[in-house]
Design an enzyme around this catalytic site. Structure first.
Site, PDB file in Angstrom:
ATOM      1  N   ASN A   9       0.874  -1.174   0.000  1.00 64.14           N
ATOM      2  CA  ASN A   9       0.000   0.000   0.000  1.00 64.14           C
ATOM      3  C   ASN A   9       0.909   1.222   0.000  1.00 64.14           C
ATOM      4  OD1 ASN A   9      -1.800   2.038   0.464  1.00 64.14           O
ATOM      5  ND2 ASN A   9      -2.373   1.366   2.546  1.00 64.14           N
ATOM      6  N   LYS A  11       0.145   4.269  -0.228  1.00 60.72           N
ATOM      7  CA  LYS A  11      -0.459   5.460   0.402  1.00 60.72           C
ATOM      8  C   LYS A  11      -0.198   6.691  -0.478  1.00 60.72           C
ATOM      9  CE  LYS A  11      -0.001   3.086   4.765  1.00 60.72           C
ATOM     10  NZ  LYS A  11       0.164   3.143   6.212  1.00 60.72           N
ATOM     11  N   HIS A  97      -9.312   1.082   5.135  1.00 61.68           N
ATOM     12  CA  HIS A  97      -8.019   1.292   5.799  1.00 61.68           C
ATOM     13  C   HIS A  97      -8.200   2.232   6.984  1.00 61.68           C
ATOM     14  CE1 HIS A  97      -3.883   2.414   6.565  1.00 61.68           C
ATOM     15  NE2 HIS A  97      -3.550   1.304   5.928  1.00 61.68           N
ATOM     16  N   GLU A  99      -6.488   4.615   8.046  1.00 62.79           N
ATOM     17  CA  GLU A  99      -6.253   6.037   7.763  1.00 62.79           C
ATOM     18  C   GLU A  99      -7.487   6.677   7.144  1.00 62.79           C
ATOM     19  OE1 GLU A  99      -2.628   5.404   5.576  1.00 62.79           O
ATOM     20  OE2 GLU A  99      -1.657   4.803   7.443  1.00 62.79           O
ATOM     21  N   GLU A 169      -5.000  -5.024  10.591  1.00 61.74           N
ATOM     22  CA  GLU A 169      -3.960  -4.018  10.796  1.00 61.74           C
ATOM     23  C   GLU A 169      -4.208  -3.288  12.115  1.00 61.74           C
ATOM     24  OE1 GLU A 169      -2.125  -2.823   6.689  1.00 61.74           O
ATOM     25  OE2 GLU A 169      -3.675  -1.402   7.260  1.00 61.74           O
ATOM     26  N   GLY A 175       2.940   2.304  10.862  1.00 62.87           N
ATOM     27  CA  GLY A 175       3.878   3.415  10.727  1.00 62.87           C
ATOM     28  C   GLY A 175       4.559   3.809  12.028  1.00 62.87           C
ATOM     29  N   SER A 215       3.890  -2.055  10.418  1.00 67.05           N
ATOM     30  CA  SER A 215       5.345  -2.109  10.611  1.00 67.05           C
ATOM     31  C   SER A 215       5.930  -3.478  10.290  1.00 67.05           C
ATOM     32  CB  SER A 215       5.716  -1.669  12.037  1.00 67.05           C
ATOM     33  OG  SER A 215       5.315  -0.328  12.253  1.00 67.05           O
TER      34      SER A 215
HETATM   35  P1  13P Z   1       3.366   0.363   7.692  1.00 64.57           P
HETATM   36  O1  13P Z   1       3.880  -0.918   7.101  1.00 64.57           O
HETATM   37  O2  13P Z   1       4.081   1.582   7.182  1.00 64.57           O
HETATM   38  O3  13P Z   1       3.258   0.303   9.180  1.00 64.57           O
HETATM   39  O4  13P Z   1       1.854   0.523   7.136  1.00 64.57           O
HETATM   40  C1  13P Z   1       0.995  -0.552   7.196  1.00 64.57           C
HETATM   41  C2  13P Z   1      -0.247  -0.208   6.452  1.00 64.57           C
HETATM   42  O5  13P Z   1      -0.993   0.671   6.851  1.00 64.57           O
HETATM   43  C3  13P Z   1      -0.515  -0.921   5.205  1.00 64.57           C
HETATM   44  O6  13P Z   1      -1.794  -0.649   4.736  1.00 64.57           O
END
Ligand code: 13P
Length: 252
Positions: A9, A11, A97, A99, A169, A175, A215
């Site tokens: 992803n 982003k 997601h 976010e 997740e 992150g 992560s």
């Molecule tokens: P990270 O791997 O940067 O923690 O992000 C995970 C994520 O949100 C994948 O959709």
């Protein structure tokens, strides 16, 4: 049988040329034999999708959108429909997601509608769920994930739900550099599979891939992907470098 999947992803990272060059590097690594038997997916930004589909054509790389709108068309300035995504040859779409839930106020009702809109166009949803830090600390993570699945996924028929990939997740791990331990991941993935089994059947639950995200990096993936109910990962930061992403693809 459930697929092993590594999905990147991206982003809001990588412009068109950066994205295409990353896809070329991933293709080169896969052509060298890395990741045999693994479904490799990348989710660039909307503006890169058309060219990404062309770049990935004929390779093992599959393309996903990061979001969609639930309506077919109409006065929704700035939004993109599942029909538009499907028409350019994209196969997957990430839905729900954290976010999007956190920064764009996505509700369970809209997530459920987005899943329906995706399936109606033949797109495969990568449906994300997971708890925030306070919920984990209060021991409520099972309850939260169960509620999310009840409200967002369990209206689907068995035939429909088999087309969905689930990405657990935990928000506190995204992150942050904090990762669920392999045992924590296994525990909740097994719980998610049990919910699927109770709602549909053990056979249906066995066909659905459940990915871990948060992560996930080359140095922790082997242990996490080695767990019985973890079928791969949804990767953020480590998906932005071909070398790391290819190492993740080779982590089963
Ligand atoms: P990270 O791997 O940067 O923690 O992000 C995970 C994520 O949100 C994948 O959709």
């Amino acid at each position: 049988m459930r697929k092993k999947i590594v999905a990147g992803n991206w982003k809001m990272n990588k412009n068109l040329s950066e994205g295409l060059s990353l896809i070329e590097s991933i293709k080169a690594g896969l052509a060298n034999g890395q990741g045999a038997g693994v479904e490799v997916i990348v989710a660039p930004s909307y503006v890169t999708l058309t060219e990404a589909v062309k770049a990935a054509a004929g390779s093992a790389v599959k393309i996903s959108a990061q979001n969609c709108h639930q309506e077919e068309n109409g006065a929704y300035t700035g939004e993109i429909s599942t029909g538009m995504i499907q028409a350019i040859g994209v196969e997957y779409v990430i839905i729900g997601h954290s976010e999007r839930r956190q920064y764009f106020n996505e509700s369970s009702a809209s997530i459920a509608k987005k899943i329906n809109a995706s399936l109606a166009k033949g797109l495969k949803p990568i449906y994300c769920n997971g708890e925030v830090k306070e919920e984990r600390e209060a021991g409520k993570h099972f309850e939260v994930v169960q509620r999310q699945m009840n409200d967002e996924l369990f209206h689907l028929s068995a035939e429909e739900v088999k087309k969905v990939v689930i990405a657990y997740e935990p928000v506190w791990a995204i992150g942050t550099g904090l990762t669920a331990s392999p045992d924590q991941a296994q525990e909740i993935h097994a719980f998610i599979r049990k919910l699927l089994s109770d709602k549909y059947s053990a056979a249906v639950a066995e066909e659905i891939s459940i990915l871990y995200g948060g992560s996930c990096k080359p140095d922790n993936a082997v242990e996490i992907f080695g767990k019985k109910d973890v079928d791969g990962g949804l990767i953020g930061g480590a998906a932005l470098k071909a070398e790391d992403f290819l190492a993740l693809v080779a982590s089963f």
